[in-house]
Enzyme design. Structure first.
Site, PDB file in Angstrom:
ATOM      1  N   ASN A  56      30.721  57.413  87.671  1.00 21.09           N
ATOM      2  CA  ASN A  56      30.213  58.798  87.623  1.00 21.09           C
ATOM      3  C   ASN A  56      29.384  59.150  88.864  1.00 21.09           C
ATOM      4  O   ASN A  56      28.716  60.177  88.893  1.00 21.09           O
ATOM      5  CB  ASN A  56      29.379  59.017  86.355  1.00 21.09           C
ATOM      6  CG  ASN A  56      28.102  58.175  86.312  1.00 21.09           C
ATOM      7  OD1 ASN A  56      27.809  57.432  87.253  1.00 21.09           O
ATOM      8  ND2 ASN A  56      27.350  58.286  85.239  1.00 21.09           N
ATOM      9  N   HIS A  62      26.796  57.417  90.081  1.00 20.62           N
ATOM     10  CA  HIS A  62      25.389  57.007  90.097  1.00 20.62           C
ATOM     11  C   HIS A  62      25.139  55.902  91.119  1.00 20.62           C
ATOM     12  O   HIS A  62      26.019  55.117  91.440  1.00 20.62           O
ATOM     13  CB  HIS A  62      24.870  56.637  88.693  1.00 20.62           C
ATOM     14  CG  HIS A  62      25.330  55.316  88.143  1.00 20.62           C
ATOM     15  ND1 HIS A  62      25.317  55.044  86.791  1.00 20.62           N
ATOM     16  CD2 HIS A  62      25.811  54.189  88.734  1.00 20.62           C
ATOM     17  CE1 HIS A  62      25.750  53.810  86.596  1.00 20.62           C
ATOM     18  NE2 HIS A  62      26.061  53.273  87.754  1.00 20.62           N
ATOM     19  N   ASP A  65      17.095  48.368  89.819  1.00 24.91           N
ATOM     20  CA  ASP A  65      16.878  48.865  88.461  1.00 24.91           C
ATOM     21  C   ASP A  65      16.775  47.717  87.462  1.00 24.91           C
ATOM     22  O   ASP A  65      17.125  46.567  87.774  1.00 24.91           O
ATOM     23  CB  ASP A  65      17.989  49.847  88.047  1.00 24.91           C
ATOM     24  CG  ASP A  65      19.386  49.366  88.438  1.00 24.91           C
ATOM     25  OD1 ASP A  65      19.548  48.165  88.723  1.00 24.91           O
ATOM     26  OD2 ASP A  65      20.310  50.188  88.455  1.00 24.91           O
ATOM     27  N   GLU A 124      21.453  58.756  87.325  1.00 28.50           N
ATOM     28  CA  GLU A 124      22.640  59.351  86.726  1.00 28.50           C
ATOM     29  C   GLU A 124      22.838  60.775  87.260  1.00 28.50           C
ATOM     30  O   GLU A 124      21.914  61.352  87.843  1.00 28.50           O
ATOM     31  CB  GLU A 124      22.462  59.381  85.199  1.00 28.50           C
ATOM     32  CG  GLU A 124      22.311  57.996  84.563  1.00 28.50           C
ATOM     33  CD  GLU A 124      23.618  57.215  84.466  1.00 28.50           C
ATOM     34  OE1 GLU A 124      24.475  57.319  85.368  1.00 28.50           O
ATOM     35  OE2 GLU A 124      23.770  56.466  83.484  1.00 28.50           O
TER      36      GLU A 124
HETATM   37  P1  PGA Z   1      29.850  47.558  88.992  1.00 27.32           P
HETATM   38  O1  PGA Z   1      28.711  48.639  88.692  1.00 27.32           O
HETATM   39  O2  PGA Z   1      29.468  46.889  90.276  1.00 27.32           O
HETATM   40  O3  PGA Z   1      29.795  46.587  87.840  1.00 27.32           O
HETATM   41  O4  PGA Z   1      31.136  48.294  89.101  1.00 27.32           O
HETATM   42  C1  PGA Z   1      28.286  49.486  89.713  1.00 27.32           C
HETATM   43  C2  PGA Z   1      27.289  50.489  89.178  1.00 27.32           C
HETATM   44  O5  PGA Z   1      27.403  50.936  88.024  1.00 27.32           O
HETATM   45  O6  PGA Z   1      26.386  50.871  89.941  1.00 27.32           O
END
Ligand code: PGA
Length: 263
Positions: free
Chosen positions: A136, A138, A67, A143
């Site tokens: 959450n 994702h 992304d 999302e």
């Molecule tokens: P993080 O983010 O590795 O900084 O915990 C993971 C994500 O939001 O996919």
């Protein structure tokens, strides 16, 4: 889904990096799907070390990132293009044209997203996709309520994601609300998927993805449909799993099979 509970995130990073290096030794033009965020940094550190200290050759590897934000230049410190340069690309021998990101600058984003999907197919598909997980649930920026069959497209970030990432922006600085992300369908096309999740913040998402029903409300639960997913967790992120002892026993049995020479 294989669930591997590691004693520490460093153990998980070591296992994933070794897995990637073993795959690279067999296939020098390995196609990697890459994630950003704090979780995969330990993997990238080990890959850079393998290049610097052991001369591991990445020159034929192709990479596709999950992304990227819309509205940030490639030089912006919070862009994922900059993140990848800092944590991996500047430390290995990978030519810039071998790394692709979901499009964010094209006038016709829909056509450019189709082009990104085509580039993955032309590379022969992603051999190993690295994933993190949002609190959450994702994966990428898919999302909750994302279509489980979605392809690369533009998504609006949820308040939860914006809040979780706000710490990276200065006060008053504009934080992007839109991103282009591989879809869940795109991710599920990868031949192999490794997901890492660490810390109590991720415990609920880990439980919902491994033991919950498949639901777009927890996008990572779609991984239950994939035949080759390994989820690396630490004691904190594993704390809500109801079959935790079973996953440990599966790992012990896999080790015994290895020792006996089974594949
Ligand atoms: P993080 O983010 O590795 O900084 O915990 C993971 C994500 O939001 O996919």
């Amino acid at each position: 889904m294989r669930v591997i509970e590691c004693t520490h995130p460093d153990e998980a990073a070591e296992l994933v990096a070794n897995d990637i290096l073993a795959a690279l030794a067999k296939k020098p033009d390995l196609v990697l799907g890459l994630a950003t965020g704090s979780t995969p940094i330990g993997i990238y550190e080990r890959l850079v070390r393998a290049h610097r200290e052991d001369g591991v050759d990445f020159s034929r590897v192709r990479t596709f990132n999950l992304d990227e934000y819309i509205g940030l230049s490639a030089e912006h410190p919070q862009s994922y293009r900059m993140f990848m340069r800092e944590h991996l690309f500047d430390g290995i021998d990978l030519a810039p044209e071998q790394s692709r990101f979901p499009p964010t600058d094209d006038h016709d984003l829909q056509a450019a997203c189709a082009g990104f999907e085509a580039a993955i197919r032309e590379a022969g598909g992603i051999d190993i996709q690295i994933l993190g997980i949002g609190a959450n649930g994702h994966i990428g920026f898919n999302e909750p309520t994302s279509s489980l069959a979605s392809r690369t497209r533009v998504k609006t970030l949820t308040d939860k994601t914006l809040h979780d990432n706000a710490r990276f922006y200065e006060e008053g600085e504009v934080q992007p609300q839109l991103a282009t992300t591989m879809g869940i369908g795109t991710i599920l096309d990868a031949k192999r998927i490794v997901l890492q999740a660490f810390g109590t913040k991720k415990a609920q998402a880990v439980r919902a993805s491994v033991e919950g029903p498949i639901s777009s409300f927890c996008p990572a639960s779609a991984l239950q449909m994939h035949p080759s997913v390994t989820m690396y967790v630490d004691p904190a992120s594993a704390s809500m799993l109801t079959m935790r002892d079973y996953y440990r026993r599966v790992r012990e049995n896999e080790r015994s099979l290895d020792e006996l020479g089974f594949r």
